[in-house]
Design a protein around this motif. Structure first.
Motif, PDB file in Angstrom:
ATOM      1  N   ASP A   1      -9.898  10.781   6.014  1.00  0.00           N
ATOM      2  CA  ASP A   1     -10.833  12.124   6.056  1.00  0.00           C
ATOM      3  C   ASP A   1     -11.052  12.478   4.753  1.00  0.00           C
ATOM      4  N   LEU A   2     -12.134  12.217   4.048  1.00  0.00           N
ATOM      5  CA  LEU A   2     -12.355  12.417   2.705  1.00  0.00           C
ATOM      6  C   LEU A   2     -13.389  13.720   2.626  1.00  0.00           C
ATOM      7  N   ASP A   3     -12.925  15.024   2.250  1.00  0.00           N
ATOM      8  CA  ASP A   3     -13.500  16.040   2.316  1.00  0.00           C
ATOM      9  C   ASP A   3     -13.896  16.610   0.901  1.00  0.00           C
ATOM     10  N   ALA A   4     -15.283  16.451   0.662  1.00  0.00           N
ATOM     11  CA  ALA A   4     -15.734  16.959  -0.609  1.00  0.00           C
ATOM     12  C   ALA A   4     -14.897  16.733  -1.799  1.00  0.00           C
ATOM     13  N   LEU A   5     -15.002  15.571  -2.300  1.00  0.00           N
ATOM     14  CA  LEU A   5     -14.373  15.258  -3.579  1.00  0.00           C
ATOM     15  C   LEU A   5     -15.120  15.109  -4.733  1.00  0.00           C
ATOM     16  N   ARG A   6     -14.946  15.845  -5.869  1.00  0.00           N
ATOM     17  CA  ARG A   6     -15.754  15.954  -7.029  1.00  0.00           C
ATOM     18  C   ARG A   6     -15.452  14.971  -7.701  1.00  0.00           C
TER      19      ARG A   6
ATOM     20  N   MET B   1       0.768  -1.227  -0.147  1.00  0.00           N
ATOM     21  CA  MET B   1       0.105  -0.048   0.118  1.00  0.00           C
ATOM     22  C   MET B   1       0.876   1.218   0.008  1.00  0.00           C
ATOM     23  N   ARG B   2       0.574   2.200  -0.876  1.00  0.00           N
ATOM     24  CA  ARG B   2       1.399   3.421  -0.898  1.00  0.00           C
ATOM     25  C   ARG B   2       0.418   4.612  -0.705  1.00  0.00           C
ATOM     26  N   THR B   3       1.101   5.610  -0.384  1.00  0.00           N
ATOM     27  CA  THR B   3       0.487   6.815   0.299  1.00  0.00           C
ATOM     28  C   THR B   3       0.397   8.025  -0.842  1.00  0.00           C
ATOM     29  N   PHE B   4      -0.971   8.328  -1.189  1.00  0.00           N
ATOM     30  CA  PHE B   4      -1.092   9.417  -2.254  1.00  0.00           C
ATOM     31  C   PHE B   4      -1.191  10.614  -1.632  1.00  0.00           C
ATOM     32  N   VAL B   5      -0.653  11.809  -1.936  1.00  0.00           N
ATOM     33  CA  VAL B   5      -0.709  12.908  -1.429  1.00  0.00           C
ATOM     34  C   VAL B   5      -0.852  14.123  -2.528  1.00  0.00           C
TER      35      VAL B   5
ATOM     36  N   ALA C   1      -4.511  18.751  -0.056  1.00  0.00           N
ATOM     37  CA  ALA C   1      -4.825  18.461   1.228  1.00  0.00           C
ATOM     38  C   ALA C   1      -5.299  17.004   1.304  1.00  0.00           C
ATOM     39  N   ALA C   2      -5.335  16.288   0.345  1.00  0.00           N
ATOM     40  CA  ALA C   2      -5.660  14.926   0.161  1.00  0.00           C
ATOM     41  C   ALA C   2      -4.780  14.021   0.438  1.00  0.00           C
ATOM     42  N   VAL C   3      -4.720  13.146   1.278  1.00  0.00           N
ATOM     43  CA  VAL C   3      -3.956  12.086   1.794  1.00  0.00           C
ATOM     44  C   VAL C   3      -4.539  10.803   1.765  1.00  0.00           C
ATOM     45  N   TRP C   4      -4.229   9.684   0.855  1.00  0.00           N
ATOM     46  CA  TRP C   4      -4.969   8.534   0.819  1.00  0.00           C
ATOM     47  C   TRP C   4      -4.011   7.596   0.957  1.00  0.00           C
ATOM     48  N   ASP C   5      -4.359   6.210   1.301  1.00  0.00           N
ATOM     49  CA  ASP C   5      -3.450   4.947   1.060  1.00  0.00           C
ATOM     50  C   ASP C   5      -4.053   4.297   0.141  1.00  0.00           C
TER      51      ASP C   5
ATOM     52  N   ALA D   1      -7.818  20.417 -13.611  1.00  0.00           N
ATOM     53  CA  ALA D   1      -6.315  19.841 -13.874  1.00  0.00           C
ATOM     54  C   ALA D   1      -5.991  19.733 -12.319  1.00  0.00           C
ATOM     55  N   ALA D   2      -6.386  19.959 -11.236  1.00  0.00           N
ATOM     56  CA  ALA D   2      -5.973  20.010 -10.103  1.00  0.00           C
ATOM     57  C   ALA D   2      -6.785  19.115  -9.112  1.00  0.00           C
ATOM     58  N   GLU D   3      -7.584  18.283 -10.063  1.00  0.00           N
ATOM     59  CA  GLU D   3      -8.681  17.165  -9.047  1.00  0.00           C
ATOM     60  C   GLU D   3      -7.849  15.992  -8.603  1.00  0.00           C
ATOM     61  N   PRO D   4      -7.793  15.711  -7.326  1.00  0.00           N
ATOM     62  CA  PRO D   4      -7.403  14.483  -6.813  1.00  0.00           C
ATOM     63  C   PRO D   4      -8.072  13.238  -7.449  1.00  0.00           C
ATOM     64  N   PHE D   5      -9.000  13.518  -7.850  1.00  0.00           N
ATOM     65  CA  PHE D   5      -9.692  12.226  -8.357  1.00  0.00           C
ATOM     66  C   PHE D   5      -9.218  11.823  -9.767  1.00  0.00           C
ATOM     67  N   LEU D   6      -8.476  12.417 -10.282  1.00  0.00           N
ATOM     68  CA  LEU D   6      -7.836  12.387 -11.475  1.00  0.00           C
ATOM     69  C   LEU D   6      -6.417  12.172 -11.316  1.00  0.00           C
ATOM     70  N   ALA D   7      -5.931  12.761 -10.342  1.00  0.00           N
ATOM     71  CA  ALA D   7      -4.586  12.829 -10.287  1.00  0.00           C
ATOM     72  C   ALA D   7      -4.094  11.435  -9.565  1.00  0.00           C
ATOM     73  N   VAL D   8      -4.820  10.723  -8.969  1.00  0.00           N
ATOM     74  CA  VAL D   8      -4.824   9.517  -8.373  1.00  0.00           C
ATOM     75  C   VAL D   8      -4.444   8.405  -9.374  1.00  0.00           C
ATOM     76  N   ASP D   9      -5.038   8.653 -10.615  1.00  0.00           N
ATOM     77  CA  ASP D   9      -5.068   7.532 -11.514  1.00  0.00           C
ATOM     78  C   ASP D   9      -3.693   6.975 -11.865  1.00  0.00           C
ATOM     79  N   ASP D  10      -2.644   7.841 -11.919  1.00  0.00           N
ATOM     80  CA  ASP D  10      -1.391   7.100 -12.296  1.00  0.00           C
ATOM     81  C   ASP D  10      -0.902   5.982 -11.307  1.00  0.00           C
ATOM     82  N   LEU D  11      -1.206   6.224 -10.054  1.00  0.00           N
ATOM     83  CA  LEU D  11      -0.978   5.387  -8.759  1.00  0.00           C
ATOM     84  C   LEU D  11      -1.925   4.107  -8.808  1.00  0.00           C
ATOM     85  N   ALA D  12      -3.209   4.520  -8.698  1.00  0.00           N
ATOM     86  CA  ALA D  12      -4.378   3.394  -8.406  1.00  0.00           C
ATOM     87  C   ALA D  12      -4.683   2.731  -9.752  1.00  0.00           C
TER      88      ALA D  12
END
Length: 279
Positions: free
Chosen positions: A34-39, A1-5, A8-12, A261-272
């Motif tokens: 803590d998931l806060d208002a993710l589009r 499991m890796r950490t995505f930062v 403000a988003a910090v997810w395993d 372009a700054a949405e974490p929902f999209l930015a995490v794709d390269d990892l997840a």
């Protein structure tokens, strides 16, 4: 499991070590304190969320509707910025199902999910609760992925396939990244445009023209996240100009290209979702 930062988003994030036994299935595991208002940014797949943690994700949908816990949503979830996710102490397996296999796996047509998020309990009944319980009792992510994959494979084997012509049209749209005309697809199949529209819509959950736009948008959005200039992205991904891209992004997300372009929902794709996309 890796950490995505990301801001403000910090997810395993956990990823399977091997591909699914079912072509068109990709999955990832998430642990979020803590998931806060993710589009929820529209994506060209059916989204299946299996939660099993101490907390419970909440989907805030258009019109003030809410869904809690395990959910399923059709292709293009969140169009117009209509769906946001939040919650605390979330653990879940998220699955992306190619629309080509979604009907078999879900036991219902993706057309019944058009533009909405529904509780998995409403679709699978007691089976949804059993999967949640078993995931919660399973100690490792590798075993959770194996359990989930086995369940999806059983359902896929028992479910009805889509027409091969419809599957071909979908794969062609994905392979061409949305740079294909619906009239050309119909002509290559020897079908009328009306026949293609009807079969495609009923079996995959969205009409072919919207599928083309959604796949093209998804490709453009990920290039924006990668830091490419909007003008270059528009020119390379089939938009008439930058204004055309802006309108499409606004229609799909309710936000500007710079915001997307700054949405974490999209930015995490390269990892997840580093493996092959659900096609």
């Amino acid at each position: 499991m890796r950490t995505f930062v990301h801001g403000a988003a910090v997810w395993d994030v956990a990823c399977p070590q091997r591909p699914s036994r079912v072509a068109g299935v990709t999955m990832a595991g998430f642990r979020v304190r803590d998931l806060d208002a993710l589009r929820m940014v529209p994506h060209p797949a059916v989204t299946l969320l299996l939660e099993f943690g101490a907390g419970s994700p909440v989907m805030d949908c258009a019109g003030g509707r809410q869904q809690r816990g395990s959910v399923v949503a059709g292709p293009g979830i969140g169009s117009g910025g209509a769906v946001w996710a939040r919650g605390e102490n979330i653990e879940c397996v998220q699955i992306r199902l190619s629309p080509v296999i979604a009907r078999a796996v879900l036991g219902a047509s993706p057309a019944d999910l058009d533009g909405i998020v529904i509780a998995l309990d409403d679709l699978w009944g007691r089976e949804a609760s059993r999967i949640r319980e078993r995931l919660g009792e399973t100690p490792s992510w590798a075993d959770r992925f194996a359990l989930t994959d086995a369940s999806l494979a059983r359902r896929h084997e028992a479910g009805p396939p889509v027409d091969p012509e419809v599957a071909w049209a979908w794969h062609r749209i994905v392979g061409d990244r949305g740079l294909v005309r619906v009239d050309d697809l119909a002509a290559e199949l020897g079908w009328s445009r009306k026949r293609l529209w009807s079969r495609f819509r009923s079996q995959l959950g969205l009409p072919p023209k919207r599928a083309v736009k959604l796949v093209r948008f998804d490709h453009a959005a990920h290039r924006l996240v990668a830091g490419e200039a909007a003008a270059r992205v528009a020119a390379d991904t089939g938009y008439v100009d930058q204004s055309h891209l802006h309108r499409d992004v606004k229609a799909f997300t309710g936000a500007t290209p710079a915001t997307v372009a700054a949405e974490p929902f999209l930015a995490v794709d390269d990892l997840a979702w580093a493996g092959p996309a659900a096609g």
